[in-house]
Design a protein around this motif. Sequence first.
Motif, PDB file in Angstrom:
ATOM      1  N   ALA A 265      41.350  27.332  36.767  1.00 54.52           N
ATOM      2  CA  ALA A 265      40.982  27.744  38.121  1.00 54.52           C
ATOM      3  C   ALA A 265      39.897  28.810  38.031  1.00 54.52           C
ATOM      4  O   ALA A 265      39.766  29.493  37.015  1.00 54.52           O
ATOM      5  CB  ALA A 265      42.208  28.312  38.838  1.00 54.52           C
ATOM      6  N   ILE A 266      39.102  28.881  39.096  1.00 51.71           N
ATOM      7  CA  ILE A 266      38.104  29.953  39.157  1.00 51.71           C
ATOM      8  C   ILE A 266      38.526  30.944  40.243  1.00 51.71           C
ATOM      9  O   ILE A 266      39.244  30.584  41.181  1.00 51.71           O
ATOM     10  CB  ILE A 266      36.684  29.421  39.462  1.00 51.71           C
ATOM     11  CG1 ILE A 266      36.655  28.645  40.777  1.00 51.71           C
ATOM     12  CG2 ILE A 266      36.191  28.545  38.314  1.00 51.71           C
ATOM     13  CD1 ILE A 266      35.261  28.339  41.272  1.00 51.71           C
ATOM     14  N   GLU A 267      38.039  32.148  40.096  1.00 53.13           N
ATOM     15  CA  GLU A 267      38.318  33.178  41.088  1.00 53.13           C
ATOM     16  C   GLU A 267      37.699  32.737  42.415  1.00 53.13           C
ATOM     17  O   GLU A 267      36.578  32.230  42.430  1.00 53.13           O
ATOM     18  CB  GLU A 267      37.633  34.452  40.615  1.00 53.13           C
ATOM     19  CG  GLU A 267      38.232  35.700  41.151  1.00 53.13           C
ATOM     20  CD  GLU A 267      37.460  36.908  40.608  1.00 53.13           C
ATOM     21  OE1 GLU A 267      37.876  38.012  40.906  1.00 53.13           O
ATOM     22  OE2 GLU A 267      36.450  36.711  39.905  1.00 53.13           O
ATOM     23  N   CYS A 268      38.421  32.902  43.505  1.00 50.29           N
ATOM     24  CA  CYS A 268      37.906  32.446  44.799  1.00 50.29           C
ATOM     25  C   CYS A 268      36.628  33.224  45.141  1.00 50.29           C
ATOM     26  O   CYS A 268      36.645  34.454  45.219  1.00 50.29           O
ATOM     27  CB  CYS A 268      38.951  32.664  45.899  1.00 50.29           C
ATOM     28  SG  CYS A 268      38.342  32.144  47.515  1.00 50.29           S
ATOM     29  N   PHE A 269      35.524  32.456  45.323  1.00 46.93           N
ATOM     30  CA  PHE A 269      34.256  33.171  45.554  1.00 46.93           C
ATOM     31  C   PHE A 269      34.113  33.625  46.998  1.00 46.93           C
ATOM     32  O   PHE A 269      33.212  34.371  47.340  1.00 46.93           O
ATOM     33  CB  PHE A 269      33.041  32.333  45.125  1.00 46.93           C
ATOM     34  CG  PHE A 269      33.166  30.874  45.450  1.00 46.93           C
ATOM     35  CD1 PHE A 269      33.050  30.411  46.743  1.00 46.93           C
ATOM     36  CD2 PHE A 269      33.410  29.957  44.421  1.00 46.93           C
ATOM     37  CE1 PHE A 269      33.164  29.071  47.030  1.00 46.93           C
ATOM     38  CE2 PHE A 269      33.538  28.604  44.712  1.00 46.93           C
ATOM     39  CZ  PHE A 269      33.407  28.153  46.007  1.00 46.93           C
TER      40      PHE A 269
END
Length: 344
Positions: A265-269
């Motif tokens: 997962a990526i950090e919520c931009f």
Amino acid sequence: MADELDVLESAALAELRELQTLSQLEAWRVRYLGKKSTLTSALRALSALPPEQRRTAGAHSNAVKASLQSEYEARKQELSLSTIGESIGGACLDVTLPGRALPIGRLHPITQVIQEICSVFARMGFQVIDGPEVEWDYYNFEALNIPQDHPARDMFATLWLDSSEDRNARLLRTHTSPMQIRIMEEHRPPLRFVVPGRTYRYEATDATHDWMFHQVEGLAVDSDITLRDLKETLFEFCRSIFGRDTGVRFRCDYFPFVEPGGEIAIECFQCRGGGCRLCGSTGWLEILGTGMVHPDVLARCGIDPSVYSGFAFGMGVERITILRYGVDDIRHFYSGDFRFLRQF
Ligand code: DAH
């Protein structure tokens, strides 16, 4: 004889001036200059005349013929030009009028994102291939450690082409993972492949679900591949696509064909971890499923798991595109609406 020819000539020329079409002109030519015309018979009859008369009559007939012939050519030229004029809509053609610009097409946003994803992996040494959308149960499930009656089949609502009871049933592939098996059956390690393509699920559509969407699958197999290679490769991928300073996370997850399995997962931009609607207040956006290729899967493809190991991953292209561009409904992609498509 001489008089007759003069009468004939003036009648023919008078008629010629009245003609309006090329087909009328052709009928005229046959009548006055054709093989069965009066003029042609007159010319043929010359040989029967005494030599003295023959000379004068011959000269006269030839003069008439030449005059009809040249008037015919002139009229033909005129009629052809006016026919062209009519067909281009009037006598005047404005050659200075600028041409109409042809609309220039563009690649569909999903195609653009697929190309971008594949080129990131290509830079890391992965080859790009594609595979069949109609699959056998064996490749879509069985060979991926999902035998009949395995509960993991519930993860994939399947569009069957044959009875699902049948071990040789065909289906529309529910993911691109079957290509892992096809690749390992055909190639020996070291392997590095990415596979973009359409996938299908038997699903009611809404803003975040469609019954057809795209995935990109990846597979790397070699003699010394570890979880560290998986993380390095996929973190680098996420940063290439979403930006260098994007936070990336690996967490364990379950998929039958990998052990251990995980999710990246990526950090919520949008909220940078603060919590918002986009990330469902978790601060993280799931990007892909991944894991170390299960030893049984390797063995089934004739690759010795005591010598080789590998990692695999799969991601949804529409999901990545939606997150990246803030698209509010997955159904826009295949609506064919230019107002939407032109934005990309
Ligand atoms: N095929 C899985 C799906 O459609 C995604 C996936 C998970 C692919 C883990 C993989 C993997 O290659 O290792 O949900």
